[in-house]
Design a protein around this motif. Sequence first.
Motif, short mmCIF file in Angstrom:
data_model
loop_
_atom_site.label_atom_id
_atom_site.label_comp_id
_atom_site.label_asym_id
_atom_site.label_seq_id
_atom_site.Cartn_x
_atom_site.Cartn_y
_atom_site.Cartn_z
N HIS A 174 119.70 41.85 -1.16
CA HIS A 174 120.57 41.98 0.08
C HIS A 174 120.41 41.09 1.12
CE1 HIS A 174 122.78 42.74 3.75
NE2 HIS A 174 124.20 43.85 2.80
N LYS A 175 121.02 40.28 1.43
CA LYS A 175 121.32 39.27 1.74
C LYS A 175 120.51 39.31 3.45
CE LYS A 175 123.61 35.41 4.19
NZ LYS A 175 125.09 35.13 4.59
N HIS A 176 120.15 40.26 4.14
CA HIS A 176 119.72 41.12 5.08
C HIS A 176 118.68 42.15 5.32
CE1 HIS A 176 122.88 38.57 7.60
NE2 HIS A 176 124.10 39.20 6.93
N LEU A 177 118.35 41.91 4.07
CA LEU A 177 116.60 42.50 3.83
C LEU A 177 115.55 41.97 3.73
CD1 LEU A 177 116.90 46.16 2.28
CD2 LEU A 177 114.65 45.12 2.17
N ILE A 178 114.88 42.39 4.33
CA ILE A 178 113.18 41.03 3.85
C ILE A 178 112.87 41.09 2.91
CG2 ILE A 178 112.00 43.57 4.10
CD1 ILE A 178 111.31 39.45 6.15
N PRO B 50 116.01 46.14 17.93
CA PRO B 50 116.16 44.96 17.89
C PRO B 50 114.43 43.73 17.54
CG PRO B 50 116.75 45.57 19.66
CD PRO B 50 116.91 46.56 19.33
N GLU B 51 113.56 45.04 17.65
CA GLU B 51 112.08 43.85 17.05
C GLU B 51 112.15 44.23 15.64
OE1 GLU B 51 110.98 46.67 20.46
OE2 GLU B 51 113.40 46.78 19.58
N ASN B 52 113.22 44.77 14.82
CA ASN B 52 112.98 45.23 13.08
C ASN B 52 114.27 44.49 12.68
OD1 ASN B 52 110.68 46.98 13.32
ND2 ASN B 52 111.93 49.20 13.47
N LEU C 213 116.09 42.55 8.18
CA LEU C 213 115.73 43.92 8.05
C LEU C 213 114.53 44.45 8.04
CD1 LEU C 213 116.10 46.84 9.75
CD2 LEU C 213 116.93 47.13 7.23
N ILE C 214 113.44 44.36 8.87
CA ILE C 214 111.85 44.67 8.71
C ILE C 214 111.38 46.28 8.31
CG2 ILE C 214 111.33 41.83 8.88
CD1 ILE C 214 110.09 43.05 11.35
N ASP C 215 110.18 45.77 8.24
CA ASP C 215 109.69 47.27 8.79
C ASP C 215 110.57 48.94 8.39
OD1 ASP C 215 108.05 49.34 9.92
OD2 ASP C 215 108.10 48.38 11.59
N PHE C 216 109.78 48.90 6.80
CA PHE C 216 110.13 49.96 6.35
C PHE C 216 109.05 51.69 6.38
CE2 PHE C 216 113.92 47.14 4.47
CZ PHE C 216 114.29 47.34 5.17
N GLN D 221 106.38 45.55 8.12
CA GLN D 221 106.51 43.98 8.03
C GLN D 221 105.78 43.85 9.05
OE1 GLN D 221 109.15 41.43 7.02
NE2 GLN D 221 107.57 39.56 7.50
N CYS D 222 105.90 44.14 10.81
CA CYS D 222 105.22 43.31 11.85
C CYS D 222 105.58 44.56 13.65
CB CYS D 222 105.80 41.80 11.47
SG CYS D 222 106.86 41.18 11.76
N TYR D 223 104.26 45.03 13.14
CA TYR D 223 104.72 45.78 14.43
C TYR D 223 103.20 45.46 15.34
CZ TYR D 223 103.39 49.27 11.56
OH TYR D 223 102.83 49.72 10.64
#
Length: 596
Positions: A205-209, A275-277, A291-294, A3-5
């Motif tokens: 999932h609750k904690h997945l983007i 932590p950035e993801n 959680l982002i960036d796959f 998603q973002c980096y």
Amino acid sequence: MGQCYGKTVPGAGSHRQQNTTTIIDTSAGDGDGSRTPLPSFANGIPSVKNTPARSSSHASPWPSPYPHGVNPSPSPARASTPKRFFRRPFPPPSPAKHIRESLAKRLGKAKPKEGPIPEEHGVETDSQSLDKSFGYSKNFGAKYELGKEVGRGHFGHTCSARAKKGDLKDQPVAVKIISKSKMTSAIAIEDVRREVKLLKALSGHKHLIKFHDACEDANNVYIVMELCEGGELLDRILSRGGRYTEEDAKAIVLQILSVAAFCHLQGVVHRDLKPENFLFTSRSEDADMKLIDFGLSDFIRPEERLNDIVGSAYYVAPEVLHRSYSVEADIWSIGVITYILLCGSRPFWARTESGIFRTVLRADPNFDDLPWPSVSPEGKDFVKRLLNKDYRKRMTAAQALTHPWLRDESRPIPLDILIYKLVKSYLHATPFKRAAVKALSKALTDDQLVYLRAQFRLLEPNRDGHVSLDNFKMALARHATDAMRESRVLDIIHTMEPLAYRKMDFEEFCAAATSTYQLEALDGWEDIACAAFEHFESEGNRVISIEELARELNLGPSAYSVLRDWIRNTDGKLSLLGYTKFLHGVTLRSSLPRPR
């Protein structure tokens, strides 16, 4: 390609682009000049060549912890971790993978339509001949109104946006825009396709983007996701002076483990947990994380091992550098994050990437200096069991949720794919090996049984308290997503076929689902082994010849000299040493003395 980096755009409050160092090793060049150069290896230790984002000809952006004029010790195994607060990491990742390996997953043995695949020596593919049509919706402009840019990376940038119609009408979203002009190789195209497939397949999932949509036009691919406006976990760590209290750290780690357990059950390894993801949904202190960036993630079968070296230097697991890894590599990364949360320092640090890799491979984390003496024994044990260099001895994400440091009887525990792998091995083991692990399971403490009871309940035993193959099959089916089908996790049921003709009670399930390697990592392993041997002596130990013992271990005559020490001269049965060695298993390389 997540998603973002990348570097943050000034004024952007969320969806910061990741500033990452990605370790990439591929055997074939992809012809994409924008990718990070490949690491070279000398004497088994990886080293990283200069990258466009971080050349050694310039001064390091990292302030040295040493006084002016004093150089660090050349020893790779430092006695302690340098006291450095967590700072902004490295340049953005290149999610490059071996071209043949990636395309084989998608195209099989068929020749790809988009043109010639670069050979091992790295011949560049003509980007004009590549098929850059993804089959996504082509009406992005009619569906979304772009807002300001909130992040930028090597392969794209992220903007806030507003949906103009449909179910998302008037809702804010995040849009990652990837330029097709930068897709200069077949592998770059495959990276984008795989990321969208992963985001779409991993749902619920609750904690997945949350993935909303994928669009394209002649110039770009647009990945539409939920907008998280609370910033990165990294920012919150820094805002707290570099560390969390134990109780606050627990709340963070619980969310990370929960989403990791979900991904691993679905057959997805993230490969860049840091932590950035993790983004917070809002600025609230108790906001949920996502959680982002796959972009570096991949589907993986339960018994599969990956060999491409990807990840971020400070969080990369030893087995990744050894080119043979699975989902346990994510657990190592979670251990690094937890270490940082609790003490504000990295467990492995060096001035160069190659130095970091050496410390990861050779050094042990420092648990002696402040603030570790004030951290609870359970907290320290938790981190140590995640940062075990032997991946077989690490806890899984589901097991970590039952660790005394995090345990909460009211919190549901997710199904763990590890029990399927262990039960499969048990079903195919010899009667002698099954007797040995049954004795071991009888020596388990209440702490170990908490996890096993939770997993047994998830199988929903029959009224007689037994489980069969159908119970294992239905438990997986209840948790299945498209990702689980893509990674062929369900195929493991076929390897458990012996259970179709019998049932298993809780006592036998404990024997089948117990990992000797994980028990060996415990401080009380010797006591457990001694207690287990007493059970084995009375219930399973018998006279066994060296030849039979070698067959049990799949060893040849060259191992007889070693195995002879495992059998008692008095009665021809296994000794305590032989029992523990038999449980662990050996190979010729590890068991035979080296020639002098």
